[in-house]
Design a protein around this motif. Structure first.
Motif, short mmCIF file in Angstrom:
data_model
loop_
_atom_site.label_atom_id
_atom_site.label_comp_id
_atom_site.label_asym_id
_atom_site.label_seq_id
_atom_site.Cartn_x
_atom_site.Cartn_y
_atom_site.Cartn_z
N LEU A 1 0.83 -1.23 -0.16
CA LEU A 1 -0.05 -0.02 -0.17
C LEU A 1 0.76 1.33 0.13
O LEU A 1 0.20 2.49 -0.01
CB LEU A 1 -0.82 0.08 1.25
N GLY A 2 2.07 1.01 0.12
CA GLY A 2 2.93 2.44 0.20
C GLY A 2 4.45 2.08 -0.08
O GLY A 2 4.87 0.98 -0.35
N PRO A 3 5.41 2.90 0.13
CA PRO A 3 6.77 2.66 -0.38
C PRO A 3 7.42 2.02 0.60
O PRO A 3 8.45 1.45 0.62
CB PRO A 3 7.33 4.09 -0.40
N GLU A 4 6.85 1.84 1.94
CA GLU A 4 7.60 1.10 3.09
C GLU A 4 7.39 -0.51 2.82
O GLU A 4 6.55 -1.01 2.23
CB GLU A 4 6.70 1.39 4.33
N TYR A 5 8.29 -1.29 3.24
CA TYR A 5 8.23 -2.68 3.09
C TYR A 5 6.60 -3.10 3.41
O TYR A 5 6.43 -2.86 4.53
CB TYR A 5 9.41 -3.39 3.83
N PRO A 6 6.15 -4.00 2.88
CA PRO A 6 5.04 -4.52 3.05
C PRO A 6 4.46 -5.39 4.19
O PRO A 6 5.52 -6.21 4.61
CB PRO A 6 4.55 -5.14 1.61
N GLU A 7 3.37 -5.44 4.70
CA GLU A 7 3.05 -6.37 5.77
C GLU A 7 2.87 -7.47 5.32
O GLU A 7 2.43 -7.50 3.77
CB GLU A 7 1.78 -5.75 6.58
N TYR A 8 3.09 -8.85 5.88
CA TYR A 8 2.69 -10.07 5.14
C TYR A 8 1.44 -10.47 5.74
O TYR A 8 1.14 -11.45 6.63
CB TYR A 8 3.80 -10.90 5.68
N LEU A 9 0.39 -9.91 4.94
CA LEU A 9 -0.98 -10.21 5.75
C LEU A 9 -1.98 -9.78 4.62
O LEU A 9 -1.76 -8.95 3.66
CB LEU A 9 -1.32 -9.62 6.87
N TRP A 10 -3.39 -10.12 4.85
CA TRP A 10 -4.27 -9.62 4.07
C TRP A 10 -5.60 -9.64 4.95
O TRP A 10 -5.51 -10.10 6.03
CB TRP A 10 -4.53 -10.24 2.76
#
Length: 340
Positions: free
Chosen positions: A169-178
């Motif tokens: 969702l953004g430039p930061e490293y993504p979360e491993y979830l949905w």
């Protein structure tokens, strides 16, 4: 010859040009079908009145919607039968028609709106169409259990949407979830929502209030819509752009990704259940499935291929490019309000 057809698309059978028709010619295919011996149905009550254990109904043509059948998330069960209900009734009628014979029958059941929801990148409609298809598969599996000389094959011709259960969702490293819980409160498809927004009012203030008070919180289950999101949806007059805004609102909150509004080239799942199902275990080319069906049914494709080659079909009406190419959206005539 096809003995039984259930689904939508009535406007393609009605004579045109007419407010209820999608045809450009004056052919009344429903009348032609009846003249050929078909019984035609066009309502839920007609469907419910069918005796599922009688072969007397064939041949049978049931069109339960002017255009596409409604998405399962939008479907009114008092108006349209479900995919599982149509499957069960078709199985009963075809079974009765072939009882005490050696001919058997072939039934194709398509969960076609799975594909259409993915074209729109509509995750809430998509998952409910998949569940509706599972219900139909359960009905067929029950039939196979009761008739062990039958085989069920379930496969799709392609994946649509380039769907992924993850979205950065953004430039930061993504979360491993949905977040599947974002889909649970959604009450309507993007197709339905956009049809209620387009061309309904010229009062921008009322449109904003409608989106803020009804569309987001009540229809899409979104309680935290920003002013910018509400304003963008309220002001958008293009159906494709509007549906993209709605898709993004749901998909971002569920953290689901889409790569395209078209088809992708990923492998698709193949399932088989029943007689000789083990022959379809593992990875296969798509033509292997056709070869399996040919052998299972003892078909002579050379004969039918010859018949098709010698049956010259000429289209009397001119082709209309816009009728099948380009934008897959609510601009199509069959989606106009009078069709519903």
């Amino acid at each position: 010859m096809v003995d039984l057809m259930f689904g939508g698309g009535r406007c393609h059978f009605e004579a045109g040009p007419h407010v209820n028709s999608c045809r450009t010619d004056a052919r009344d295919l429903l009348s032609e079908a009846r003249a050929s011996g078909f019984r035609t149905l066009d309502s839920r009550s007609d469907f419910d009145a069918l005796d599922a254990n009688s072969a007397q109904s064939l041949p049978l043509l049931g069109t339960f919607a002017a255009s596409h059948m409604d998405y399962e998330i939008d479907r009114d069960p008092k108006q349209q039968p479900s995919l599982a209900e149509m499957t069960n009734k078709a199985l009963g009628i075809l079974s009765a028609a072939t009882k005490n014979t050696n001919s058997g029958f072939f039934l194709m059941v398509e969960g076609s709106r799975i594909d259409m929801a993915a074209h729109t990148n509509d995750p809430a409609a998509h998952v409910r169409e998949i569940v509706a298809y599972w219900d139909a598969i359960s009905a067929v599996r029950a039939y196979v259990d009761a008739h062990p000389d039958t085989v069920l094959i379930s496969v799709s011709d392609h994946e649509t949407g380039g769907f992924s259960v993850a979205k950065q969702l953004g430039p930061e490293y993504p979360e491993y979830l949905w977040n599947p819980f974002a889909l649970e409160p959604v009450k309507h498809s993007i197709e339905y929502v956009s049809s209620k927004l387009l061309g309904q009012t010229t009062d921008s203030a009322k449109q904003y209030e409608f989106v803020r008070d009804t569309v987001f919180p009540k229809w899409m289950g979104i309680k935290d819509a920003s002013h910018e999101e509400i304003l963008a949806v309220a002001q958008e007059a293009d159906s494709v752009q509007l549906r993209q805004l709605l898709s993004t609102a749901i998909s971002d909150r569920a953290q689901l990704g889409w790569a395209t509004h078209g088809h992708s080239a990923v492998d698709v799942n193949l399932y088989a259940y029943g007689k000789d199902a083990h022959l379809l275990r593992g990875s296969h080319e798509n033509t292997d499935i056709g070869d399996f069906i040919v052998q299972a049914l003892g078909l002579n494709l050379e004969q039918i291929t010859s018949l098709i080659k010698n049956d010259k079909v000429v289209q009397d009406t001119p082709a209309i490019k816009q009728a099948w190419m380009g934008r897959r959206d609510l601009d199509a005539p069959e989606h106009h309000p009078h069709m519903h």
